[in-house]
Write a protein that holds these residues in place. Structure first.
Motif, PDB file in Angstrom:
ATOM      1  N   ASN A 154       0.806  -1.223   0.000  1.00 53.09           N
ATOM      2  CA  ASN A 154       0.000   0.000   0.000  1.00 53.09           C
ATOM      3  C   ASN A 154       0.836   1.268   0.000  1.00 53.09           C
ATOM      4  O   ASN A 154       0.307   2.368  -0.077  1.00 53.09           O
ATOM      5  N   GLN A 155       2.132   1.143   0.111  1.00 57.72           N
ATOM      6  CA  GLN A 155       3.021   2.295   0.027  1.00 57.72           C
ATOM      7  C   GLN A 155       3.424   2.478  -1.431  1.00 57.72           C
ATOM      8  O   GLN A 155       3.569   1.511  -2.177  1.00 57.72           O
ATOM      9  N   PHE A 156       3.617   3.723  -1.858  1.00 55.57           N
ATOM     10  CA  PHE A 156       3.933   3.931  -3.266  1.00 55.57           C
ATOM     11  C   PHE A 156       4.757   5.196  -3.469  1.00 55.57           C
ATOM     12  O   PHE A 156       4.781   6.100  -2.626  1.00 55.57           O
ATOM     13  N   ALA A 157       5.463   5.216  -4.599  1.00 52.15           N
ATOM     14  CA  ALA A 157       6.123   6.432  -5.050  1.00 52.15           C
ATOM     15  C   ALA A 157       5.089   7.308  -5.732  1.00 52.15           C
ATOM     16  O   ALA A 157       4.297   6.830  -6.543  1.00 52.15           O
ATOM     17  N   PHE A 158       5.109   8.583  -5.395  1.00 54.43           N
ATOM     18  CA  PHE A 158       4.191   9.558  -5.991  1.00 54.43           C
ATOM     19  C   PHE A 158       5.033  10.543  -6.780  1.00 54.43           C
ATOM     20  O   PHE A 158       5.537  11.521  -6.247  1.00 54.43           O
ATOM     21  N   GLY A 159       5.239  10.225  -8.061  1.00 55.82           N
ATOM     22  CA  GLY A 159       6.167  11.011  -8.850  1.00 55.82           C
ATOM     23  C   GLY A 159       7.597  10.705  -8.454  1.00 55.82           C
ATOM     24  O   GLY A 159       7.916   9.675  -7.858  1.00 55.82           O
ATOM     25  N   THR A 160       8.479  11.626  -8.755  1.00 59.00           N
ATOM     26  CA  THR A 160       9.907  11.413  -8.527  1.00 59.00           C
ATOM     27  C   THR A 160      10.376  11.871  -7.157  1.00 59.00           C
ATOM     28  O   THR A 160      11.488  11.523  -6.742  1.00 59.00           O
ATOM     29  N   GLN A 161       9.556  12.648  -6.448  1.00 59.99           N
ATOM     30  CA  GLN A 161      10.037  13.298  -5.246  1.00 59.99           C
ATOM     31  C   GLN A 161       9.493  12.738  -3.931  1.00 59.99           C
ATOM     32  O   GLN A 161      10.052  13.023  -2.875  1.00 59.99           O
ATOM     33  N   LEU A 162       8.394  11.994  -3.960  1.00 60.01           N
ATOM     34  CA  LEU A 162       7.689  11.668  -2.731  1.00 60.01           C
ATOM     35  C   LEU A 162       7.417  10.174  -2.598  1.00 60.01           C
ATOM     36  O   LEU A 162       7.156   9.486  -3.589  1.00 60.01           O
ATOM     37  N   LEU A 163       7.443   9.694  -1.348  1.00 63.21           N
ATOM     38  CA  LEU A 163       6.904   8.391  -0.972  1.00 63.21           C
ATOM     39  C   LEU A 163       5.668   8.635  -0.116  1.00 63.21           C
ATOM     40  O   LEU A 163       5.686   9.483   0.779  1.00 63.21           O
TER      41      LEU A 163
END
Length: 821
Positions: free
Chosen positions: A537-546
């Motif tokens: 359920n955790q994910f990268a949101f674009g290049t800058q954020l987890l």
């Protein structure tokens, strides 16, 4: 049968001759060292036309070796080697014992060999057609990524695309399979997939803001009044969804059910053109829900035009049946029925097809055809959306070409919320990056302020944020219909979504050019770390954020909810709370605890995040902003320099790039770079085009540094002119520096004075705050506080917690604070 030119996909399906190997009844095409096409044809004829999935096979010649040997039965055996794989084939009909592919690269010799007809091991999943009526989890179709390195995409059943824009069935008995043998090079597998199927399109910018949607019998006045109420509450929206009651639904049963309709209900919307114009004046784009399954019937306003377009006599009143297998019907449906309504002001259509995958043409799924023609039609000259877009359910691999996805009618429950982050992220394993969920859930369930708030928080960090609910007077998602605290938090996050649009639009472009969806599983970036697979359920949101959404309710004694997070190696900063975390080599698993206000939103040292507007409380539009605030996380970035290129256009591909660079002390802004020049383009009157027309002629900038220990001042230079910068406190441990106005051709430099080392966590203060709000005995609070605030080493006090009568969630939350860094 044919379709108009604008409804035909551009394809390049022919493979380079040097990439093709013939072996008896088989043809093997080496598209890249890790992607091969395997065809079997009993009659020796092979297919070079594009399919519904595969459009482009014209890759450059690939390096490979082929060895052929004679078998005792007289057939020719073949071994083909590339840098990524070894294929063996016995020359007969495809079978497990005679055709196999082994991945090279040390994943697993046993698990990383695939035999034809067997499901490859370790597939990481793809997505599903719909979440209709799902309460919790549902099965996912396979994707093209595998933890053991080999995945298979069987294209044998898809239709072929003909030169006239139509589709054709394949010859029976033929096999057409693509093998992705990329090991754990997940990014490479996605690049090859997009090269084969076509890239994800760039969405219109307005789609990245907040959408309002509700199944409710609105009138024009009620809908416009609601939009005004949102504005009064500083709740920004960019898309107005009008569900099916916009059209006449109470019709003679002899004509149909009322679900299909293309004619405005004039009792509710007496002047549709004015209604749509008023929404546009409020900064909203509008989509209408349509269920086209019952075709076009005699009561419809556009029935006569549709009948004449099909060469039929409208005086008969005979229904025009929906027929996805008839190109003439599809053309009339679009041109005679929908285009006039678009001329009135409808921007795009919410296509709601729920009638199954069958049509008059065997193998043709009506959903796929509707997605295909709707999307291409929205790209025609004169269409309203600026960039093409449709809004519909997923119709199989290749559907990423027709965004945006509508995931269906989810049940309102914690179980449904808990599944959506994984469902969204895993869809990127089949290249599908733009899901739109019913944020808050659609139907059933109970009213739960906390559940609704957590769902809105997830929505902010989803590809599309669309609030929605079913036709129920008690089920609606206006924030003020929830408790005061929930309404406040929802409002804060809805405003944050619009502030994120500059970042989102940059990622929108990146998804198209780099093959990197906005929301991705953590293992995409860390394929060899076991921990990355343990937090689905955790994910990268674009290049800058987890992002680690909270999907479970609050513990009443602690006053916080928890989520398990895996952090890759490095130093991380949580933007909402200011907590800093450290992870050693191999990463670190942490249970994080948050109040209703927050969810873990993690960024590395040196991260750069552009936000629209000057204030957290500002309700900004989705247009390119006149004021930009740049968040920078204190600390020296990995590699020495943190980089972010802000990309902006006006849905016209006249992109402007603004480079942002941070070295731990100084931030450089610009100068802007245009992807087209005034010398190369002129307008209709022959005047040079302004290459920076997409952005304001002058833009106000502000820099906010988060987690800085002791910034004492700053200098600002714009266009070479230096001055002292005004520095003010920002948040719990940050400072803001006003840069002032900057023109596109100027370079701005902000240099910070003082100690730039990241601030440490205030462990005593945070321990006190947590215990102060905890609903436990005062004596337990005092003893826990004394144990964890020793001046020598608070960590030693963790041993004493085991002897105290503390609930486990409180003990875990205290441990997080003490050991975070």
């Amino acid at each position: 049968m044919s379709l108009p030119d604008h409804l035909r996909l551009a394809t390049r399906p022919g493979a380079h001759a040097d990439n093709i190997v013939h072996a008896g009844p088989a043809r093997i095409t080496v598209l890249t060292p890790a992607l091969i096409r395997l065809e079997y044809s009993p009659d020796g004829a092979f297919e070079d036309r594009a399919s519904q999935v595969a459009l482009f096979r014209d890759t450059e010649p690939a390096a490979f070796d082929v060895r052929r040997t004679a078998r005792p039965d007289g057939r020719e055996a073949l071994v083909l080697d590339t840098a990524a794989l070894r294929l063996t084939y016995d020359g007969g009909p495809f079978a497990t014992h005679g055709l196999s592919v082994q991945v090279k690269g040390g994943v697993s010799n046993y698990h990383s060999t695939w035999g034809y007809g067997q499901p490859p091991e370790g597939n990481l999943g793809g997505t599903a057609r719909t979440l209709d009526m799902v309460d919790g989890e549902c099965a996912l179709e396979p994707g093209i990524l595998s933890r053991y390195g080999v995945a298979v995409l069987d294209d044998s059943a898809s239709l072929l695309l003909t030169d006239d824009g139509w589709v054709a069935a394949r010859e029976p008995g033929r096999v057409d399979v693509y093998v992705f043998a990329h090991g754990r090079d997940y990014a490479g597998a996605l690049r090859d997939f997009y090269a084969l199927t076509g890239p994800t399109p760039v969405l219109p910018r307005f789609a990245l803001g907040n959408w309002w949607s509700r199944f409710h019998r609105y009138s024009a006045d009620e809908y416009e009044g609601l939009m005004d109420a949102f504005a009064a509450q500083r709740l920004p929206f960019s898309v107005a969804v009008v569900d099916m009651d916009w059209h006449r639904v109470d019709i003679d049963p002899a004509l149909g059910s009322g679900w299909t309709g293309f004619s405005w209900n004039r009792e509710l919307f007496p002047d549709p053109r004015a209604f749509l114009r008023h929404l546009r004046e409020r900064g909203l784009r509008t989509t209408l829900n349509i269920h086209p399954a019952d075709g076009i019937r005699a009561h419809e306003d556009r029935y006569t035009a549709a009948a004449l377009a099909l060469g039929r006599d409208p005086s008969t009143g005979e229904p025009i049946a929906f027929d996805a297998a008839d190109p003439d019907f599809l053309h009339a449906y679009l041109q005679a029925v929908l285009h006039p309504m678009e001329a009135e002001g409808v921007d795009f259509w919410w296509l709601d097809w729920q009638q199954g995958p069958f049509s008059a043409l065997p193998g043709l799924d009506p959903l796929w055809m509707l997605n295909h023609v709707h999307y291409l039609d929205s790209a025609r000259e004169g269409a309203r959306v600026g960039r093409p877009m449709t809004f519909s359910r997923y119709a199989g691999p290749g559907s990423h070409r027709y965004p945006i996805g509508f995931s269906g009618d989810t049940v309102v429950s914690w179980a449904s919320l808990a599944f959506q982050p994984r469902f969204t992220a895993t869809a990127s394993n089949i290249g599908y990056g733009w899901w739109s969920h019913d944020i808050g859930g659609h139907l059933f369930g109970v009213k739960d302020d906390e559940l609704a708030t957590r769902w809105v928080q997830l929505g902010v960090f989803s590809p599309i944020l669309r609030l929605h609910s079913t036709s129920d007077a008690f089920n609606s998602k206006e924030p003020w219909r929830f408790g005061r605290e929930a309404a406040r938090v929802m409002g804060d996050y809805l405003r944050l979504r619009h502030r994120l649009v500059p970042y989102l639009h940059t990622m929108n472009r990146r998804a198209h050019t780099h093959g990197q969806p906005l929301v991705r599983p953590i293992y995409h970036e860390h394929p060899w770390a076991d921990g990355a697979y343990e937090v689905p359920n955790q994910f990268a949101f674009g290049t800058q954020l987890l992002v680690a959404p909270i999907t479970a309710p609050t513990d009443l004694e602690l006053g916080m909810a928890a989520v398990d997070v895996w952090l890759p190696e490095g130093r991380w900063y949580d933007l909402p709370t200011g907590l800093s975390y450290a992870a050693a080599r191999g990463g670190r698993r942490i249970r994080m605890h948050r109040t209703l206000d927050d969810l873990p939103l993690l960024a590395r040292r040196g991260t750069i995040l552009p936000l629209a507007g000057a204030s957290d409380d500002e309700a900004v539009s989705v247009e390119n902003p006149t004021h930009l605030q740049v968040l920078v996380v204190a600390g020296t970035p990995e590699g020495g320099v943190g980089e972010f290129d802000l990309l902006e256009d006006r849905d016209d591909d006249a992109w402007v790039r603004t480079p942002l660079r941070f070295d731990g002390r100084s931030l450089v802004i610009g100068p802007c770079e245009a992807e087209r020049s005034a010398e190369s383009e002129v307008d209709s009157e022959g005047e040079p085009v302004d290459p920076f027309a997409a952005i304001p002629a002058v833009r106000e900038w502000e820099v906010v540094v988060l987690g800085a220990a002791n910034v004492t001042g700053a200098s600002v230079a714009v266009g070479g002119r230096m001055r002292r910068g005004h520095v003010r406190p920002a948040g719990r441990d940050g400072v803001a520096v006003s840069v002032g106005p900057v023109e596109p051709g100027q370079r701005a430099l902000v240099t910070l004075d003082g100690d730039m080392n990241p601030a440490g966590n205030d462990v005593p203060g945070r321990v006190f705050d947590l215990l102060d709000q905890a609903q436990i005995a005062f004596e337990d609070k005092r003893r826990a506080h004394a144990a964890l605030t020793r001046p020598d080493d608070p960590r030693s006090g963790l041993l004493e917690l085991g002897a105290l009568n503390l609930p486990e969630p409180i003990r875990a939350a205290l441990t997080e604070i003490v050991l975070a860094q």
